[in-house]
Motif scaffolding. Structure first.
Motif, PDB file in Angstrom:
ATOM      1  N   PHE A  84     -30.144 -81.195 -46.412  1.00 38.43           N
ATOM      2  CA  PHE A  84     -29.823 -80.443 -47.629  1.00 38.43           C
ATOM      3  C   PHE A  84     -29.629 -81.417 -48.777  1.00 38.43           C
ATOM      4  N   ILE A  85     -29.946 -80.978 -49.980  1.00 38.99           N
ATOM      5  CA  ILE A  85     -29.631 -81.735 -51.191  1.00 38.99           C
ATOM      6  C   ILE A  85     -28.475 -81.007 -51.871  1.00 38.99           C
ATOM      7  N   GLU A  86     -27.357 -81.687 -52.002  1.00 34.70           N
ATOM      8  CA  GLU A  86     -26.116 -81.052 -52.449  1.00 34.70           C
ATOM      9  C   GLU A  86     -26.289 -80.282 -53.755  1.00 34.70           C
ATOM     10  N   GLY A  87     -26.937 -80.887 -54.726  1.00 32.66           N
ATOM     11  CA  GLY A  87     -27.091 -80.226 -56.019  1.00 32.66           C
ATOM     12  C   GLY A  87     -27.864 -78.923 -55.922  1.00 32.66           C
ATOM     13  N   GLU A  88     -28.927 -78.932 -55.119  1.00 33.03           N
ATOM     14  CA  GLU A  88     -29.731 -77.724 -54.952  1.00 33.03           C
ATOM     15  C   GLU A  88     -28.941 -76.633 -54.242  1.00 33.03           C
ATOM     16  N   VAL A  89     -28.208 -77.013 -53.202  1.00 35.95           N
ATOM     17  CA  VAL A  89     -27.401 -76.041 -52.462  1.00 35.95           C
ATOM     18  C   VAL A  89     -26.376 -75.388 -53.378  1.00 35.95           C
ATOM     19  N   LYS A  90     -25.673 -76.204 -54.131  1.00 35.06           N
ATOM     20  CA  LYS A  90     -24.609 -75.668 -54.979  1.00 35.06           C
ATOM     21  C   LYS A  90     -25.165 -74.798 -56.108  1.00 35.06           C
ATOM     22  N   ALA A  91     -26.342 -75.162 -56.625  1.00 37.41           N
ATOM     23  CA  ALA A  91     -26.945 -74.360 -57.698  1.00 37.41           C
ATOM     24  C   ALA A  91     -27.310 -72.966 -57.185  1.00 37.41           C
ATOM     25  N   LYS A  92     -27.963 -72.904 -56.026  1.00 37.48           N
ATOM     26  CA  LYS A  92     -28.359 -71.612 -55.464  1.00 37.48           C
ATOM     27  C   LYS A  92     -27.139 -70.830 -54.975  1.00 37.48           C
ATOM     28  N   ALA A  93     -26.175 -71.529 -54.387  1.00 35.88           N
ATOM     29  CA  ALA A  93     -24.973 -70.860 -53.890  1.00 35.88           C
ATOM     30  C   ALA A  93     -24.158 -70.276 -55.044  1.00 35.88           C
ATOM     31  N   ALA A  94     -24.083 -71.012 -56.163  1.00 36.25           N
ATOM     32  CA  ALA A  94     -23.329 -70.531 -57.324  1.00 36.25           C
ATOM     33  C   ALA A  94     -23.973 -69.272 -57.897  1.00 36.25           C
ATOM     34  N   LYS A  95     -25.296 -69.274 -57.948  1.00 37.45           N
ATOM     35  CA  LYS A  95     -26.012 -68.098 -58.460  1.00 37.45           C
ATOM     36  C   LYS A  95     -25.789 -66.901 -57.547  1.00 37.45           C
ATOM     37  N   LYS A  96     -25.872 -67.128 -56.251  1.00 37.77           N
ATOM     38  CA  LYS A  96     -25.648 -66.047 -55.291  1.00 37.77           C
ATOM     39  C   LYS A  96     -24.195 -65.599 -55.326  1.00 37.77           C
ATOM     40  N   PRO A 113     -19.508 -78.048 -46.059  1.00 36.48           N
ATOM     41  CA  PRO A 113     -18.723 -78.709 -47.107  1.00 36.48           C
ATOM     42  C   PRO A 113     -19.162 -78.358 -48.529  1.00 36.48           C
ATOM     43  N   TYR A 114     -20.421 -77.949 -48.704  1.00 41.93           N
ATOM     44  CA  TYR A 114     -20.926 -77.611 -50.031  1.00 41.93           C
ATOM     45  C   TYR A 114     -20.565 -76.189 -50.465  1.00 41.93           C
ATOM     46  N   LEU A 115     -20.026 -75.384 -49.544  1.00 45.06           N
ATOM     47  CA  LEU A 115     -19.803 -73.965 -49.826  1.00 45.06           C
ATOM     48  C   LEU A 115     -18.328 -73.595 -49.969  1.00 45.06           C
ATOM     49  N   LYS A 116     -17.448 -74.567 -49.920  1.00 45.18           N
ATOM     50  CA  LYS A 116     -16.016 -74.295 -49.897  1.00 45.18           C
ATOM     51  C   LYS A 116     -15.510 -73.569 -51.142  1.00 45.18           C
ATOM     52  N   GLU A 117     -16.119 -73.829 -52.289  1.00 45.37           N
ATOM     53  CA  GLU A 117     -15.596 -73.285 -53.546  1.00 45.37           C
ATOM     54  C   GLU A 117     -16.064 -71.858 -53.840  1.00 45.37           C
ATOM     55  N   TYR A 118     -16.886 -71.299 -52.965  1.00 44.87           N
ATOM     56  CA  TYR A 118     -17.456 -69.979 -53.225  1.00 44.87           C
ATOM     57  C   TYR A 118     -16.834 -68.908 -52.341  1.00 44.87           C
ATOM     58  N   GLU A 119     -17.216 -67.673 -52.598  1.00 37.29           N
ATOM     59  CA  GLU A 119     -16.725 -66.545 -51.819  1.00 37.29           C
ATOM     60  C   GLU A 119     -17.075 -66.736 -50.334  1.00 37.29           C
ATOM     61  N   GLN A 120     -16.261 -66.133 -49.470  1.00 32.42           N
ATOM     62  CA  GLN A 120     -16.478 -66.282 -48.032  1.00 32.42           C
ATOM     63  C   GLN A 120     -17.846 -65.744 -47.606  1.00 32.42           C
ATOM     64  N   GLU A 121     -18.362 -64.780 -48.353  1.00 28.14           N
ATOM     65  CA  GLU A 121     -19.679 -64.222 -48.032  1.00 28.14           C
ATOM     66  C   GLU A 121     -20.791 -65.263 -48.116  1.00 28.14           C
ATOM     67  N   ILE A 122     -20.605 -66.285 -48.954  1.00 27.16           N
ATOM     68  CA  ILE A 122     -21.602 -67.351 -49.055  1.00 27.16           C
ATOM     69  C   ILE A 122     -21.639 -68.154 -47.760  1.00 27.16           C
ATOM     70  N   THR A 123     -20.475 -68.448 -47.214  1.00 32.16           N
ATOM     71  CA  THR A 123     -20.417 -69.142 -45.920  1.00 32.16           C
ATOM     72  C   THR A 123     -21.070 -68.291 -44.842  1.00 32.16           C
ATOM     73  N   HIS A 124     -20.763 -66.994 -44.859  1.00 31.37           N
ATOM     74  CA  HIS A 124     -21.351 -66.090 -43.867  1.00 31.37           C
ATOM     75  C   HIS A 124     -22.878 -66.094 -43.969  1.00 31.37           C
ATOM     76  N   GLN A 125     -23.390 -65.991 -45.188  1.00 30.82           N
ATOM     77  CA  GLN A 125     -24.845 -65.985 -45.361  1.00 30.82           C
ATOM     78  C   GLN A 125     -25.451 -67.309 -44.909  1.00 30.82           C
ATOM     79  N   GLY A 126     -24.782 -68.405 -45.236  1.00 35.46           N
ATOM     80  CA  GLY A 126     -25.293 -69.715 -44.836  1.00 35.46           C
ATOM     81  C   GLY A 126     -25.449 -69.827 -43.333  1.00 35.46           C
ATOM     82  N   VAL A 127     -24.397 -69.460 -42.603  1.00 39.99           N
ATOM     83  CA  VAL A 127     -24.440 -69.545 -41.137  1.00 39.99           C
ATOM     84  C   VAL A 127     -25.403 -68.509 -40.569  1.00 39.99           C
TER      85      VAL A 127
END
Length: 558
Positions: A332-344, A244-258
């Motif tokens: 997971f802490i939502e803010g931390e996840v989104k900060a790192k995901a946004a940078k990536k 749920p924290y990765l929906k707004e990013y590129e699909q590659e972020i979801t792929h990396q997460g999983v």
């Protein structure tokens, strides 16, 4: 034995009334209980179960045969209730049914409840024509012998016309008696040995993940040959938490997460059984060091190289570090996840552009061509073009490669170019932020110098001490400034500061760093320099000596 064969055998077992004993064995966590419950429920829904009653009993902690008998009775449910837990209502119905079957004398016996032993024995008398699943055979209580369990199983079959299934962890200690007597009791034994594909289908059946995440999850667990259902469910849980924290990013972020969560979980949960490398070894990989990281550790770690290479893991970045920490903590802490995901995500968007830095690295990784000059030139040009989106880890990997190929000049040049291009991002050069450590000593030194010079320009020592006065917290910048303050400077600050409480606060703030049981070298340096300054003040006069002693400073008499 494949899942389909196991399912077919269970279906045949459930669909006839013949009293018999079936054993299903397999390694711990492989999904025996999970699959039995799944296939049992499917058989119920398809009207394939012949007997009308069912009881599931775990032997974990059961210490007597009477307690075992009573547990069977207590857990009985009607066939149409299979898939729900036994409860007070089903237990009451069991009592009524047993009392009816045994007449008025039985009802009076239950009402009296004279002794636990009598009730346990009485309850067992009502057992007949029941499907009984006995789980955790090897985890029985110490006072209960397996041969007694098997004797009761034989009685249930021969005299009570029951169908019994035994679920046991193959290879566990404590099953010697089972192995000795099984031929006399067990009619047939099935080995539960699913493939990774079958285990994934069992574990992820009906998953709530979106189609893309579910597809990647199944593909990743199969690549790593993970068969343990418990571990598969742990991975699925983590993926469900982060998606749920990765929906707004590129699909590659979801792929990396999983992709990364699966690999990290495999390392974390399977390392103790020698099925995987340790998580600590894995997260130290960088783009270049991947090819060498296992070589220094000998043959024990080299065996994992091809597995991780085929899996497609090449480096650990900041987003991966966060994921690896969450595998250890379980959240997971939502803010931390989104900060790192946004940078990536920013890096991924940039990497899709023509001539990206990641594409340049492909020249190195994807062939054995004699193309050193081309690799160096392409990486060098691409590095300068994409410098704003390159992590310190990838800079370190590039510098190490250049040095290995004899390009020390270019290695130093790209370090300086990187610092000039990113100098406003001061935390980028913070030595404590480089989670896997910078391997190139020159880069490390230049990063440290850049960070310290920037930090030291922001506040004076006196300003830091004023801000920390009366507080318990501080940051790394504060430590750097205080540890770089000279003895002479501390002497001047302490001498010039007026006011008892203010001066005491300054001094105690500095001295406290030396009182920590696990004080770092930097913290010890702060206390040492402040102490030396106070000793110098003590030498100025007898009255100052008296004042300094109040801070428990050992003053040398001359």
């Amino acid at each position: 034995m494949s899942i389909e064969v196991i399912k077919s055998q269970i279906d045949n077992f459930l669909s006839n009334e013949i009293p018999e004993v079936m054993a299903i064995k397999g390694s711990w966590g492989i999904g025996k209980t999970y699959s039995w419950n799944k296939f049992l429920l499917e058989a119920k829904e398809n009207n394939r179960i012949t007997l009308k009653k069912y009881s599931y009993v775990s032997l974990f902690g059961i210490n007597s045969l009477d307690a075992f008998k009573y547990a069977i009775f207590e857990q009985i449910v009607d066939r149409n209730l299979i898939g729900t837990e036994a409860n007070i209502e089903t237990f009451r119905n069991n009592i009524v049914g047993a009392s009816t079957a045994l007449g008025k004398k039985g009802l009076d016996f239950f009402k009296s409840r004279s002794t636990t032993h009598a009730i346990e024995s009485f309850a067992f008398l009502s057992l007949s024509n029941t499907i009984i699943c006995i789980d955790d055979l090897e985890r029985k209580g110490k006072s209960l012998d397996i041969q007694d369990v098997l004797g009761l199983v034989s009685l249930l079959k021969e005299q009570k016309q029951c169908k019994v299934v035994l679920l046991l962890n193959d290879g566990e200690e404590g099953l010697e008696a089972y192995i000795k007597y099984r031929e006399k009791v067990v009619d047939f034994e099935l080995e539960f040995l699913p493939t990774a594909e079958e285990s994934a289908k069992i574990a992820f059946d009906g998953t709530e993940l979106n189609e893309y995440a579910a597809e990647i999850l199944e593909e990743c667990t199969i690549k790593l040959n993970i068969k343990n259902i418990r571990i598969l469910k742990k991975i699925e849980r983590l993926v469900k938490l982060i998606i749920p924290y990765l929906k707004e990013y590129e699909q590659e972020i979801t792929h990396q997460g999983v992709h990364s969560l699966t690999l990290f979980s495999w390392c974390y949960f399977c390392h103790n059984t020698d099925e995987a490398p340790s998580l600590d070894v894995l997260i130290n990989l960088t783009n270049f060091s991947f090819e060498k990281s296992f070589e220094a550790d000998g043959d024990e770690h080299k065996k994992w190289k091809s597995i991780i290479h085929d899996y497609g893991y090449r480096e650990t970045d900041e987003f991966d570090l966060l994921l690896s920490t969450s595998v250890r903590t379980g959240y997971f802490i939502e803010g931390e996840v989104k900060a790192k995901a946004a940078k990536k995500n920013k890096e991924i968007v940039a990497s899709k552009s023509e001539g990206s830095f990641h594409n340049a690295w492909d020249l190195y990784h994807e062939s054995f061509d004699d193309n050193q000059n081309q690799v160096i030139t392409t990486l060098y040009k691409s590095f300068k073009k994409n410098v704003k989106n390159i992590s310190p880890g990838n800079l370190d990997g590039t510098v190490c490669l250049f040095r290995e190929l004899g390009e020390n000049g270019k290695a130093e040049e790209i370090i300086d170019f990187y610092i000039d291009a990113r100098n406003v991002e001061i935390e980028l050069f913070n030595p404590d932020s480089h989670f896997f450590g910078i391997k190139d000593s020159s880069m490390s030194q230049k990063f440290n110098a850049t960070y310290h010079s920037s930090v030291l320009c922001e506040e004076t020592t006196k300003q830091v001490l004023e801000r920390l006065s009366g507080k318990n917290g501080w940051n790394q910048k504060d430590e750097i400034i205080l540890s770089n303050t000279t003895v002479d400077q501390y002497y001047e600050i302490f001498k010039s500061t007026k006011g008892r409480y203010k001066r005491s606060s300054f001094i105690n703030t500095c001295l406290q760093f030396g009182r920590f049981s696990n004080a770092s070298d930097q913290q010890k340096e702060i206390a040492n320099r402040a102490t030396e300054a106070l000793k110098r003040i003590a030498k100025d006069s007898e009255i100052n000596k008296s004042r300094v002693i109040l801070y428990e400073i050992q003053v040398d008499d001359e």
